[in-house]
Write a protein that holds these residues in place. Structure first.
Motif, PDB file in Angstrom:
ATOM      1  N   TYR A 284      -1.742  11.859  -0.918  1.00 18.69           N
ATOM      2  CA  TYR A 284      -2.241  13.053  -0.228  1.00 18.69           C
ATOM      3  C   TYR A 284      -2.372  14.200  -1.228  1.00 18.69           C
ATOM      4  O   TYR A 284      -1.758  14.181  -2.308  1.00 18.69           O
ATOM      5  CB  TYR A 284      -1.269  13.516   0.865  1.00 18.69           C
TER       6      TYR A 284
ATOM      7  N   THR B  20       0.160   5.739   0.219  1.00 19.72           N
ATOM      8  CA  THR B  20      -0.856   6.722   0.597  1.00 19.72           C
ATOM      9  C   THR B  20      -0.699   7.948  -0.294  1.00 19.72           C
ATOM     10  O   THR B  20       0.409   8.468  -0.461  1.00 19.72           O
ATOM     11  CB  THR B  20      -0.711   7.137   2.063  1.00 19.72           C
TER      12      THR B  20
ATOM     13  N   THR C  29      -7.975  14.558   6.499  1.00 23.96           N
ATOM     14  CA  THR C  29      -6.957  13.623   5.998  1.00 23.96           C
ATOM     15  C   THR C  29      -6.509  13.978   4.581  1.00 23.96           C
ATOM     16  O   THR C  29      -5.326  13.976   4.278  1.00 23.96           O
ATOM     17  CB  THR C  29      -7.501  12.200   5.993  1.00 23.96           C
TER      18      THR C  29
ATOM     19  N   TYR D 128       0.825  -1.208   0.000  1.00 19.11           N
ATOM     20  CA  TYR D 128       0.000   0.000   0.000  1.00 19.11           C
ATOM     21  C   TYR D 128       0.860   1.259   0.000  1.00 19.11           C
ATOM     22  O   TYR D 128       1.914   1.312   0.658  1.00 19.11           O
ATOM     23  CB  TYR D 128      -0.933   0.038   1.209  1.00 19.11           C
TER      24      TYR D 128
ATOM     25  N   LYS E 234      -6.570  12.240   1.901  1.00 17.73           N
ATOM     26  CA  LYS E 234      -5.703  11.165   1.429  1.00 17.73           C
ATOM     27  C   LYS E 234      -6.534   9.977   0.958  1.00 17.73           C
ATOM     28  O   LYS E 234      -7.742   9.914   1.172  1.00 17.73           O
ATOM     29  CB  LYS E 234      -4.753  10.710   2.529  1.00 17.73           C
ATOM     30  N   GLN E 235      -5.870   9.003   0.361  1.00 17.05           N
ATOM     31  CA  GLN E 235      -6.472   7.743  -0.059  1.00 17.05           C
ATOM     32  C   GLN E 235      -5.388   6.669  -0.062  1.00 17.05           C
ATOM     33  O   GLN E 235      -4.244   6.919  -0.457  1.00 17.05           O
ATOM     34  CB  GLN E 235      -7.079   7.864  -1.465  1.00 17.05           C
ATOM     35  N   TYR E 236      -5.769   5.461   0.451  1.00 14.88           N
ATOM     36  CA  TYR E 236      -4.850   4.337   0.421  1.00 14.88           C
ATOM     37  C   TYR E 236      -5.036   3.588  -0.902  1.00 14.88           C
ATOM     38  O   TYR E 236      -6.153   3.306  -1.308  1.00 14.88           O
ATOM     39  CB  TYR E 236      -5.124   3.383   1.585  1.00 14.88           C
TER      40      TYR E 236
END
Length: 787
Positions: free
Chosen positions: A61, A59, A103, A57, A105-107
């Motif tokens: 941003y 991340t 956040t 994974y 963000k996304q994983y």
């Protein structure tokens, strides 16, 4: 005061103009494993290498590229890579918040294709005003797994240490691999593998131990194989041998059993067998005694001797005591006692003894013997009990013989008629090699030179010779046409054949025999016998029953005539001696059709309602003529109209049709009767009868065919349904479809004439009483000038 306020404003303006505030652009930022990112600071660290084919994974941003603070966006990142890579999700939409925390963000799950080896740059282009970014991560492709050399030989049941390294394409260790892989063992010459454990890799290296319980034999070797599914990779060790452990126990393998080595459980035999295949007393067989370790592997270096013993007192072995050869001892064994016997192998050293079970049966069946003779003279019908033993060639009882056998009775060497003797049970079965009076024969025919034979397959045995004498006077036997007298035949009562069918009114002859209870004629009987029948109207010798005749020499004959169809019996009883009467059952057929009967119609009926009637074809004695399949015509002479003819009844059912004003009904052979639905349509003030004939043109007056009538029936009208107007020139016809006949006559304008108005039911029957019979009516016309 005003001055102060202006000064304060001035000072503030100066401060703002003297401070330099920098703002950057919003940019995507990718954080990979090995990197650290805290909002307000640039990310630090170096991306860790990743194993090709193993998901990891990153991340994504959205951040200010000067202050590195998160920027609230819900931008969409479209990820791509310089080598074959999959992303999920892609595109990745940034999430503004996670609970109460911003956040942005996304994983994203990233998987390098298993073929990728080397640096891979991941790019996110400009999207929605957010500037692009990229990151480079090294993909390490596993080319294979490499085992450190495993020494040979190893020992069954002991730990075997291993070190396995995940090797990278182009050389080097795949330090990013921290997954698991299955370890299996394969033996040369075998088509299957054995799962022995799971290797846990740490930074590309796995260490541990496996245990193999199955020792190799001869040139056989073992290979360990390490296999991973994610990513798909494999590698095998060097080949090595596995020796048996130290001597621990003995193992007997007899016929029908196989050794099952290399197991840390069980009894050393396939399917944990505890019993050999069945053996025959006096017939030798071989067993093998193995010297085994704790895992049932053969210890080929075992020394010492093994001694075989048995629970069978007639046991013999060659040799009884013998030394091991390559861990095995072969011994020939003979057992002589029937039952389950044990064999026990004992070592002269420390090995644990072993026991096996052997089921022993007698030798093969050779013949049968009657061990108790049958009496020289036997009365017909008496019980002859059989005492038979199954024996082998040496006259030993074959106690294992428990089969059914065939029994025959012979006279002069030839089998007698099967109906002239009986066997109980019909299929005698030996028990432990014996029939000890549990089977018996009864012979019903007078015979000489008789024997009883027992047969199983081609094996036989025969009793002593004896004679069968007749019994005393016991019963009467009747022989009707179609039957044949058969003395001694009890299955059919001393006769065979089936009485011929007789027809009502036709004479035939009956023969009477005075016999013993098995049908043998007694010639000294001259008694008076009484003739009776279930047909109360029958005649014997032309006389109404009962009729008596005298027997002469045990026999007599009389003529007989039935008058009632169906299954009828004739019974002859001896009035001098109390014996069983003779009876014969005969199927008696009706004669030809004489007349018809209509039944099943109750009275009264309501016009238009449906009921069921039965038309029967009868002979002159009122017997049902079941084979009648002709036609009949049904009318209602009391209600049908004539000139023109018109029916006032309705019939329905199979093979029913209206022909003119008569109803045509076709019979089906086999019953002699026909059920038909009937509806009366014309109500009458008196009872009426239906008329049936097999001649279409017949009437109650002509009687040119075979005819019949129903019982009288009263037909009532139904409820008021409609009105009927009858004008001159027309007449009412109740019970018909239109209820009228004729054509209205022309009338002269201005001249009066009469009409009749009837209150009617659905079939134009006049309502003569009850509701509607006295109602007031209104008469209208389409003649507007009518007064």
């Amino acid at each position: 005061m005003k001055f102060k306020i202006k000064m304060m404003f001035f000072v503030i303006l100066i401060i703002l103009s003297s401070v330099s505030v920098a703002f950057g652009a919003t940019r995507f930022l990718i954080q990979a494993p090995g990197e650290t990112y805290n909002p307000g600071s640039q990310k630090s660290g170096t991306p860790n290498p990743q194993t090709a084919g193993v998901p990891f994974y990153v991340t994504v941003y959205s951040a200010d590229d000067i202050t590195w603070q998160l920027v609230s966006t819900n931008g969409t990142a479209n990820l791509s890579a310089t080598q074959s890579t999959t992303f999920s999700p892609n595109p990745a939409t940034l999430s503004l918040t996670h609970g109460s925390v911003t956040t942005c963000k996304q994983y994203v799950q990233v998987t390098f294709a298993q073929s990728v080896n080397g640096d891979v740059r991941i790019d996110i282009p400009t999207s929605g005003g957010i500037l692009p970014t990229s990151i480079t991560i090294t993909s390490q492709q596993i080319q294979s797994f490499s085992f450190a050399t495993i020494s040979s030989p190893q020992t069954a049941g002991n730990n075997i240490s291993y070190t396995i390294t995940a090797l990278r394409t182009g050389g080097g260790v795949v330090t990013s691999f921290n997954g698991t892989a299955a370890i299996t063992a394969s033996y040369t010459g075998l088509t299957y593998t054995v799962a022995v454990g799971t290797a846990q890799f740490v930074n590309g290296v796995a260490t541990g131990n496996v245990v193999l319980y199955d020792a190799t034999e001869g040139s056989q070797v073992v290979t360990l194989t390490c296999t991973s599914t994610t990513p798909s990779a494999t590698g095998s060790s060097n080949t090595f041998a596995v020796n048996a452990n130290t001597l621990d126990r003995l193992l007997i393998i007899g016929p029908g059993q196989q050794i099952d080595p290399g197991k840390n459980s069980g009894n050393g035999r396939i399917n944990s067998s505890t019993t050999t295949s069945q053996q025959t007393a006096g017939t030798y067989f071989y067993v093998t005694v193995y010297a085994c370790d704790a895992y049932w592997n053969t210890v080929t270096s075992a020394s010492g001797t093994v001694t075989l013993s048995s629970s069978d007192p007639n046991f013999s072995a060659t040799p009884v005591t013998t030394a091991f050869s390559s861990g095995k001892a072969y011994i020939r064994v003979t057992l002589g006692t029937v039952g389950t016997q044990t064999l026990t192998a004992t070592h002269n050293g420390t090995a644990t003894s072993n026991t096996d079970n052997v089921p022993v049966v007698a030798g093969a069946l050779h013949h049968f013997s009657f061990y108790q003779n049958i009496a020289a003279n036997v009365t017909a019908g008496s019980n002859v009990y059989l005492y038979i033993v199954a024996q082998d060639a040496y006259n030993n009882t074959v106690t294992s013989f428990n089969s059914a056998v065939t029994i025959q009775v012979l006279a002069g060497g030839s089998p007698i008629d099967a109906n002239n003797w009986s066997l109980t049970p019909t299929s005698p079965t030996f028990s432990s090699g014996l029939i000890a009076g549990t089977a018996r024969v009864r012979i019903f025919q007078r015979l000489v030179n008789v024997t009883v034979r027992v047969t199983y397959s081609s094996i036989t045995g025969e009793s002593n010779i004896f004679n069968v004498n007749p019994a005393a006077f016991n019963k009467i036997i009747l022989i009707a046409p179609g039957e044949t007298y058969d003395p001694g035949d009890t299955t059919n009562g001393g006769k065979f054949g089936t009485p011929s069918n007789q027809t009502v009114g036709n004479p035939f002859s009956i023969v009477v025999y005075a016999t013993d209870q098995y049908g043998n004629q007694i010639t000294t009987i001259n008694d008076t016998v009484r003739i009776e029948s279930t047909d109360a109207n029958a005649l014997a010798n032309g006389v109404t029953l009962p009729v008596r005749i005298n027997l002469s020499g045990g026999t007599g004959t009389f003529n007989f005539i039935f008058q009632t169809s169906g299954v009828q019996s004739i019974t002859v009883t001896d009035e001098t001696t109390a014996v069983t009467p003779g009876t014969v059952n005969i199927q008696v057929s009706a004669a030809t059709v004489h007349h018809f009967e209509i039944a099943g119609i109750s009275s009264p009926q309501t016009a238009g309602n449906t009921t069921t009637m039965v038309i029967r074809a009868l002979d002159a004695y009122n017997n049902l003529v079941t084979n009648y399949n002709g036609n009949v015509w049904v009318t209602s002479p009391d209600t049908d109209w004539s000139l023109p003819y018109e029916t006032t009844i309705g019939l329905s059912g199979t093979n029913v049709e209206l022909v003119g004003h008569r109803w045509h009904v076709t019979f089906t052979a086999g019953t002699g009767q026909k059920s038909v639905n009937i509806s009366f349509y014309r109500s009458m003030t008196y009872t009426v009868k239906l008329f049936v004939s097999d001649n279409e043109l017949d009437t109650p007056q002509s009687n040119i065919g075979h005819i019949g009538y129903s019982d009288p029936v009263l037909i009532n009208h139904g409820s008021i349904t409609k009105m009927q107007v009858i004008v001159p020139g027309m007449t009412a016809r109740p019970g018909t479809l239109d209820g009228e006949d004729g054509t209205p006559m022309g009338q002269i304008v201005g001249q009066p004439f009469y009409v009749t108005v009837n209150a009617c039911d659905a079939w134009w029957n006049i309502i003569r009483s009850g509701t509607g019979s006295t109602d007031t009516i209104q008469l209208t016309t389409n003649d507007n000038t009518n007064a």
